[in-house]
Design a protein around this motif. Structure first.
Motif, PDB file in Angstrom:
ATOM      1  N   VAL A  31       0.829  -1.214   0.000  1.00 27.28           N
ATOM      2  CA  VAL A  31       0.000   0.000   0.000  1.00 27.28           C
ATOM      3  C   VAL A  31       0.859   1.258   0.000  1.00 27.28           C
ATOM      4  O   VAL A  31       0.461   2.298  -0.548  1.00 27.28           O
ATOM      5  CB  VAL A  31      -0.983   0.012   1.194  1.00 27.28           C
ATOM      6  N   SER A  32       2.040   1.196   0.604  1.00 28.62           N
ATOM      7  CA  SER A  32       2.927   2.359   0.626  1.00 28.62           C
ATOM      8  C   SER A  32       3.456   2.699  -0.762  1.00 28.62           C
ATOM      9  O   SER A  32       3.765   3.863  -1.053  1.00 28.62           O
ATOM     10  CB  SER A  32       4.108   2.115   1.575  1.00 28.62           C
ATOM     11  N   THR A  54      -1.459  11.160   1.293  1.00 28.96           N
ATOM     12  CA  THR A  54      -1.775   9.825   1.828  1.00 28.96           C
ATOM     13  C   THR A  54      -2.367   9.908   3.234  1.00 28.96           C
ATOM     14  O   THR A  54      -3.232   9.113   3.594  1.00 28.96           O
ATOM     15  CB  THR A  54      -0.520   8.935   1.863  1.00 28.96           C
ATOM     16  N   THR A  55      -1.922  10.891   4.012  1.00 32.31           N
ATOM     17  CA  THR A  55      -2.478  11.039   5.366  1.00 32.31           C
ATOM     18  C   THR A  55      -3.934  11.488   5.316  1.00 32.31           C
ATOM     19  O   THR A  55      -4.788  10.947   6.030  1.00 32.31           O
ATOM     20  CB  THR A  55      -1.657  12.059   6.179  1.00 32.31           C
ATOM     21  N   LEU A  99      -2.319   1.953   8.871  1.00 35.54           N
ATOM     22  CA  LEU A  99      -1.961   3.356   9.072  1.00 35.54           C
ATOM     23  C   LEU A  99      -0.460   3.599   8.911  1.00 35.54           C
ATOM     24  O   LEU A  99      -0.007   4.743   9.007  1.00 35.54           O
ATOM     25  CB  LEU A  99      -2.418   3.817  10.454  1.00 35.54           C
ATOM     26  N   CYS A 100       0.289   2.530   8.659  1.00 39.24           N
ATOM     27  CA  CYS A 100       1.703   2.690   8.330  1.00 39.24           C
ATOM     28  C   CYS A 100       1.887   3.167   6.893  1.00 39.24           C
ATOM     29  O   CYS A 100       2.985   3.585   6.509  1.00 39.24           O
ATOM     30  CB  CYS A 100       2.456   1.371   8.520  1.00 39.24           C
ATOM     31  N   ALA A 160       4.978   5.635   2.775  1.00 39.16           N
ATOM     32  CA  ALA A 160       4.992   6.431   1.545  1.00 39.16           C
ATOM     33  C   ALA A 160       5.821   7.694   1.711  1.00 39.16           C
ATOM     34  O   ALA A 160       6.573   8.094   0.812  1.00 39.16           O
ATOM     35  CB  ALA A 160       3.557   6.783   1.144  1.00 39.16           C
ATOM     36  N   ALA A 161       5.701   8.341   2.884  1.00 38.36           N
ATOM     37  CA  ALA A 161       6.457   9.573   3.137  1.00 38.36           C
ATOM     38  C   ALA A 161       7.958   9.301   3.180  1.00 38.36           C
ATOM     39  O   ALA A 161       8.757  10.082   2.651  1.00 38.36           O
ATOM     40  CB  ALA A 161       5.998  10.204   4.455  1.00 38.36           C
ATOM     41  N   VAL A 162       8.340   8.188   3.811  1.00 43.11           N
ATOM     42  CA  VAL A 162       9.767   7.831   3.876  1.00 43.11           C
ATOM     43  C   VAL A 162      10.318   7.557   2.478  1.00 43.11           C
ATOM     44  O   VAL A 162      11.404   8.028   2.116  1.00 43.11           O
ATOM     45  CB  VAL A 162       9.970   6.597   4.788  1.00 43.11           C
ATOM     46  N   LEU A 163       9.568   6.807   1.673  1.00 42.43           N
ATOM     47  CA  LEU A 163      10.003   6.533   0.303  1.00 42.43           C
ATOM     48  C   LEU A 163      10.106   7.824  -0.506  1.00 42.43           C
ATOM     49  O   LEU A 163      11.011   7.983  -1.332  1.00 42.43           O
ATOM     50  CB  LEU A 163       9.025   5.567  -0.372  1.00 42.43           C
ATOM     51  N   ALA A 164       9.155   8.756  -0.268  1.00 40.09           N
ATOM     52  CA  ALA A 164       9.164  10.028  -1.000  1.00 40.09           C
ATOM     53  C   ALA A 164      10.394  10.864  -0.661  1.00 40.09           C
ATOM     54  O   ALA A 164      10.910  11.609  -1.513  1.00 40.09           O
ATOM     55  CB  ALA A 164       7.890  10.818  -0.692  1.00 40.09           C
ATOM     56  N   VAL A 165      10.882  10.743   0.576  1.00 38.03           N
ATOM     57  CA  VAL A 165      12.094  11.467   0.972  1.00 38.03           C
ATOM     58  C   VAL A 165      13.285  11.003   0.144  1.00 38.03           C
ATOM     59  O   VAL A 165      14.066  11.806  -0.378  1.00 38.03           O
ATOM     60  CB  VAL A 165      12.382  11.272   2.480  1.00 38.03           C
TER      61      VAL A 165
END
Length: 289
Positions: free
Chosen positions: A11-12, A92-93, A241-242, A247-252
């Motif tokens: 999902v991420s 995503t949030t 909810l992870c 997704a945010a970590v991958l986007a960084v």
């Protein structure tokens, strides 16, 4: 637990894969659903009992399933577009707030009731959303992407509410397949209305659609549904909810998108509130005899 990790990764990857697509949002979404339907069709039509149930749906069940697919199409189209106008973390949030909108819809249209704790969770979620909106505005991104993600979450909640009604008499497999087929048709109509030819965007878009179907739909959401057989609903909710975090970590790393302090604060408030409400809802569900 291994499958939970697989589900979280699946999902991420959804938002990340959409970002990699150079096709319009409706086209990317259409290919995701086309590939999903193509992968599910052999399973659906390969089982006699599933074929029989599918062919004997009542008019009400079929119409509600199709309507559910319409709202799912709207959800995908809006959310994919929001990812082009705001950060992965913000989008995503905000989309994860669909659980909260389901509760409001349940209260307004299905004669449900909200406790003061549920109202508190909804208020906190709204507050977190305001913080994220302020973060985007401060960064000069604007509110358009946030609003698209918000309406995508509301569309997803309508899809869920309709599903609660239909699933009382229809199996998960038949309902899901009917919804995905109708969702695919609606997305293709969106493309036609916007004068976009899905085939014109080359093999890269098709591969991204296939990756979304496999990773996000089959290895993501479907795995979470399967895990409910072995893990508690509260744990599964927490695992889902992870997605914004992953997704945010991958986007960084992939897009150099570093969330601001306001975005992190708003996201934490939303995720904690949604998890709190999910646990509250599970406790209030009537136990079966």
């Amino acid at each position: 637990m291994i499958m939970v990790v697989v589900g979280v990764i699946g999902v991420s990857l959804s938002a990340i894969l959409v970002r990699f697509s150079d096709a319009p949002s409706s086209v990317t979404a259409a290919w995701r659903l086309l590939c999903t339907v193509a992968l599910l069709s052999p399973v659906v039509f390969g089982k006699k009992e599933v074929r029989t149930e599918l062919l004997h749906l009542t008019k009400k069940e079929l119409l509600l399933s199709v309507l559910s697919g319409v709202f799912l199409a709207v959800h995908f189209a809006l959310w994919f577009e929001s990812l082009q106008h705001t950060s992965v973390a913000s989008s995503t949030t905000i989309v994860c707030t669909d659980v909260i909108w389901v509760s409001l819809g349940f209260c307004l249209f299905l004669k449900g009731k909200l406790t003061w704790k549920a109202v508190l969770a909804i208020a906190a979620t709204f507050g977190g959303s305001v913080l994220i909106a302020l973060a985007d505005t401060t960064a000069g991104i604007g509110l358009y992407g946030i609003l698209l993600a918000l309406f995508a979450a509301i569309a997803a909640s309508v899809y869920t509410l309709i599903g609660r009604i239909v699933r009382e008499t229809v199996s998960t497999t038949v309902y899901t397949y009917t919804v995905y087929v109708s969702c695919t048709v609606v997305l293709l109509l969106f493309c036609a209305f916007q004068k976009q030819n899905p085939i014109a965007y080359g093999p890269r878009t098709v591969l991204i659609g296939l990756a979304l179907a496999v990773a996000s739909t089959l290895l993501g959401h479907s795995v979470f549904s399967w895990c409910l057989k072995y893990l508690s609903p509260s744990f599964s909710t927490a695992a889902k909810l992870c997605e914004p975090v992953g997704a945010a970590v991958l986007a960084v790393f992939l897009f150099k998108e570093y969330p601001t302090g306001l975005t992190v604060a708003g996201s934490v408030i939303i995720l904690v509130s949604v998890y709190f409400y999910s646990r509250l809802e599970r406790k209030e569900e009537p136990k079966e005899d």
